[in-house]
Design a protein around this motif. Structure first.
Motif, mmCIF file in Angstrom:
data_model
loop_
_atom_site.group_PDB
_atom_site.id
_atom_site.type_symbol
_atom_site.label_atom_id
_atom_site.label_comp_id
_atom_site.label_asym_id
_atom_site.label_seq_id
_atom_site.Cartn_x
_atom_site.Cartn_y
_atom_site.Cartn_z
ATOM 1 N N ASN A 56 -96.883 94.018 -6.411
ATOM 2 C CA ASN A 56 -95.972 94.881 -5.645
ATOM 3 C C ASN A 56 -96.618 95.409 -4.368
ATOM 4 O OD1 ASN A 56 -94.182 94.493 -7.801
ATOM 5 N ND2 ASN A 56 -94.979 96.257 -8.874
ATOM 6 N N ASP A 57 -97.480 94.602 -3.770
ATOM 7 C CA ASP A 57 -98.158 94.911 -2.506
ATOM 8 C C ASP A 57 -99.007 96.175 -2.542
ATOM 9 O OD1 ASP A 57 -97.148 92.674 -1.206
ATOM 10 O OD2 ASP A 57 -95.329 93.732 -0.597
ATOM 11 N N GLN A 58 -99.345 96.670 -3.721
ATOM 12 C CA GLN A 58 -100.135 97.898 -3.745
ATOM 13 C C GLN A 58 -101.001 98.105 -4.981
ATOM 14 O OE1 GLN A 58 -97.280 101.019 -3.370
ATOM 15 N NE2 GLN A 58 -96.237 100.539 -5.261
ATOM 16 N N LEU A 59 -100.759 97.406 -6.064
ATOM 17 C CA LEU A 59 -101.470 97.667 -7.306
ATOM 18 C C LEU A 59 -102.461 96.551 -7.621
ATOM 19 C CD1 LEU A 59 -101.728 99.451 -9.860
ATOM 20 C CD2 LEU A 59 -99.894 98.101 -10.858
ATOM 21 N N PRO A 60 -103.775 96.815 -7.452
ATOM 22 C CA PRO A 60 -104.771 95.789 -7.795
ATOM 23 C C PRO A 60 -104.903 95.650 -9.315
ATOM 24 C CG PRO A 60 -105.848 97.765 -6.968
ATOM 25 C CD PRO A 60 -104.375 98.014 -6.901
ATOM 26 N N GLU A 105 -82.166 78.536 -11.961
ATOM 27 C CA GLU A 105 -81.383 77.317 -11.725
ATOM 28 C C GLU A 105 -81.899 76.489 -10.549
ATOM 29 O OE1 GLU A 105 -79.828 80.847 -9.714
ATOM 30 O OE2 GLU A 105 -79.964 80.435 -11.832
ATOM 31 N N ASP A 106 -82.711 77.094 -9.671
ATOM 32 C CA ASP A 106 -83.312 76.374 -8.547
ATOM 33 C C ASP A 106 -84.679 75.792 -8.905
ATOM 34 O OD1 ASP A 106 -81.149 76.932 -6.833
ATOM 35 O OD2 ASP A 106 -82.003 78.902 -6.337
ATOM 36 N N HIS A 107 -85.021 75.823 -10.186
ATOM 37 C CA HIS A 107 -86.314 75.327 -10.695
ATOM 38 C C HIS A 107 -87.476 76.109 -10.096
ATOM 39 C CE1 HIS A 107 -84.313 72.114 -12.816
ATOM 40 N NE2 HIS A 107 -83.625 71.867 -11.728
ATOM 41 N N GLU A 108 -87.280 77.402 -9.931
ATOM 42 C CA GLU A 108 -88.340 78.308 -9.494
ATOM 43 C C GLU A 108 -88.699 79.198 -10.677
ATOM 44 O OE1 GLU A 108 -86.918 79.151 -4.938
ATOM 45 O OE2 GLU A 108 -85.878 80.162 -6.572
ATOM 46 N N PHE A 109 -89.962 79.628 -10.717
ATOM 47 C CA PHE A 109 -90.385 80.546 -11.771
ATOM 48 C C PHE A 109 -90.303 81.974 -11.237
ATOM 49 C CE2 PHE A 109 -93.752 82.884 -14.143
ATOM 50 C CZ PHE A 109 -93.116 82.874 -15.376
ATOM 51 N N VAL A 110 -89.539 82.801 -11.928
ATOM 52 C CA VAL A 110 -89.409 84.210 -11.578
ATOM 53 C C VAL A 110 -90.318 84.990 -12.523
ATOM 54 C CG1 VAL A 110 -87.843 86.170 -11.310
ATOM 55 C CG2 VAL A 110 -87.028 83.839 -10.828
ATOM 56 N N LEU A 111 -91.451 85.439 -11.989
ATOM 57 C CA LEU A 111 -92.425 86.211 -12.755
ATOM 58 C C LEU A 111 -91.919 87.639 -12.860
ATOM 59 C CD1 LEU A 111 -95.345 86.365 -13.981
ATOM 60 C CD2 LEU A 111 -96.079 87.060 -11.688
ATOM 61 N N THR A 112 -91.788 88.148 -14.079
ATOM 62 C CA THR A 112 -91.275 89.506 -14.260
ATOM 63 C C THR A 112 -92.289 90.466 -14.864
ATOM 64 O OG1 THR A 112 -90.323 88.886 -16.396
ATOM 65 C CG2 THR A 112 -88.865 88.767 -14.459
ATOM 66 N N ASN A 113 -93.378 89.907 -15.425
ATOM 67 C CA ASN A 113 -94.363 90.764 -16.072
ATOM 68 C C ASN A 113 -95.706 90.047 -16.081
ATOM 69 O OD1 ASN A 113 -95.856 91.907 -18.500
ATOM 70 N ND2 ASN A 113 -94.062 93.241 -18.447
ATOM 71 N N ILE A 114 -96.758 90.779 -15.725
ATOM 72 C CA ILE A 114 -98.112 90.228 -15.825
ATOM 73 C C ILE A 114 -99.029 91.338 -16.321
ATOM 74 C CG2 ILE A 114 -98.748 90.655 -13.418
ATOM 75 C CD1 ILE A 114 -100.160 87.794 -13.704
ATOM 76 N N LYS A 115 -99.796 91.019 -17.346
ATOM 77 C CA LYS A 115 -100.663 92.000 -18.007
ATOM 78 C C LYS A 115 -99.886 93.269 -18.364
ATOM 79 C CE LYS A 115 -104.973 92.741 -17.301
ATOM 80 N NZ LYS A 115 -106.308 93.046 -16.768
ATOM 81 N N HIS A 116 -98.702 93.089 -18.851
ATOM 82 C CA HIS A 116 -97.826 94.181 -19.297
ATOM 83 C C HIS A 116 -97.399 95.105 -18.163
ATOM 84 C CE1 HIS A 116 -98.694 92.729 -23.272
ATOM 85 N NE2 HIS A 116 -99.984 92.849 -23.033
ATOM 86 N N LEU A 117 -97.471 94.630 -16.937
ATOM 87 C CA LEU A 117 -97.004 95.390 -15.774
ATOM 88 C C LEU A 117 -95.781 94.685 -15.198
ATOM 89 C CD1 LEU A 117 -100.496 95.959 -14.119
ATOM 90 C CD2 LEU A 117 -99.119 97.684 -15.279
ATOM 91 N N ASN A 118 -94.743 95.435 -14.913
ATOM 92 C CA ASN A 118 -93.516 94.864 -14.368
ATOM 93 C C ASN A 118 -93.673 94.512 -12.901
ATOM 94 O OD1 ASN A 118 -92.117 95.182 -16.797
ATOM 95 N ND2 ASN A 118 -91.526 97.261 -16.291
ATOM 96 N N THR A 119 -93.121 93.383 -12.538
ATOM 97 C CA THR A 119 -93.137 92.910 -11.161
ATOM 98 C C THR A 119 -92.001 91.912 -11.002
ATOM 99 O OG1 THR A 119 -94.533 92.005 -9.401
ATOM 100 C CG2 THR A 119 -94.729 90.996 -11.581
ATOM 101 N N THR A 120 -91.745 91.499 -9.799
ATOM 102 C CA THR A 120 -90.810 90.403 -9.563
ATOM 103 C C THR A 120 -91.356 89.557 -8.426
ATOM 104 O OG1 THR A 120 -88.916 91.741 -10.246
ATOM 105 C CG2 THR A 120 -88.442 89.755 -8.988
ATOM 106 N N SER A 121 -91.715 88.332 -8.756
ATOM 107 C CA SER A 121 -92.197 87.367 -7.776
ATOM 108 C C SER A 121 -91.587 86.021 -8.120
ATOM 109 C CB SER A 121 -93.724 87.253 -7.810
ATOM 110 O OG SER A 121 -94.326 88.458 -7.417
ATOM 111 N N VAL A 122 -91.245 85.259 -7.089
ATOM 112 C CA VAL A 122 -90.632 83.954 -7.291
ATOM 113 C C VAL A 122 -91.579 82.883 -6.758
ATOM 114 C CG1 VAL A 122 -88.638 82.492 -6.776
ATOM 115 C CG2 VAL A 122 -88.330 84.961 -7.075
ATOM 116 N N PHE A 123 -91.856 81.882 -7.592
ATOM 117 C CA PHE A 123 -92.756 80.791 -7.239
ATOM 118 C C PHE A 123 -92.041 79.461 -7.386
ATOM 119 C CE2 PHE A 123 -95.431 84.170 -8.917
ATOM 120 C CZ PHE A 123 -96.482 84.222 -8.021
ATOM 121 N N ASP A 124 -92.185 78.591 -6.380
ATOM 122 C CA ASP A 124 -91.718 77.228 -6.579
ATOM 123 C C ASP A 124 -92.880 76.440 -7.194
ATOM 124 O OD1 ASP A 124 -93.453 76.386 -4.485
ATOM 125 O OD2 ASP A 124 -91.841 76.342 -3.016
ATOM 126 N N GLN A 125 -92.638 75.193 -7.505
ATOM 127 C CA GLN A 125 -93.641 74.357 -8.174
ATOM 128 C C GLN A 125 -94.945 74.299 -7.374
ATOM 129 O OE1 GLN A 125 -92.940 72.606 -11.159
ATOM 130 N NE2 GLN A 125 -94.969 71.710 -11.297
#
Length: 88
Positions: free
Chosen positions: A60-64, A15-35
């Motif tokens: 997640n600060d540890q997985l390359p 609702e704040d027009h931010e993108f909440v990334l929950t998965n990348i390359k089939h790996l779970n994560t949570t990161s919030v990005f503004d435009q």
């Protein structure tokens, strides 16, 4: 909430027009990005791709997570789609 499910990443625009990334390359994560952050990351990835540089994301600060050239192109394309959703 506007969901996004791509080949490389998934998440939602909140609702704040931010993108909440929950998965990348089939790996779970949570990161919030503004435009601005998403645009900066997209530009960085494009520049690395043009230079022929290898890209690695750290989750997640540890997985390359290495990104192949075609994966970077897909990721940039998907980021562009998300940014369009954020503006909408």
């Amino acid at each position: 909430m506007d969901e996004f499910n791509g080949n490389m990443m998934s998440g939602h625009v909140n609702e704040d027009h931010e993108f909440v990334l929950t998965n990348i390359k089939h790996l779970n994560t949570t990161s919030v990005f503004d435009q601005e952050q998403l645009e900066a990351l997209s530009q960085y990835l494009q520049s690395q791709q043009q230079k022929g540089e290898i890209c690695t994301m750290i989750l997640n600060d540890q997985l390359p997570v290495p990104l192949q050239t075609d994966e970077v192109a897909t990721l940039v394309n998907e980021m562009e789609k998300v940014m369009q959703k954020m503006k909408g």
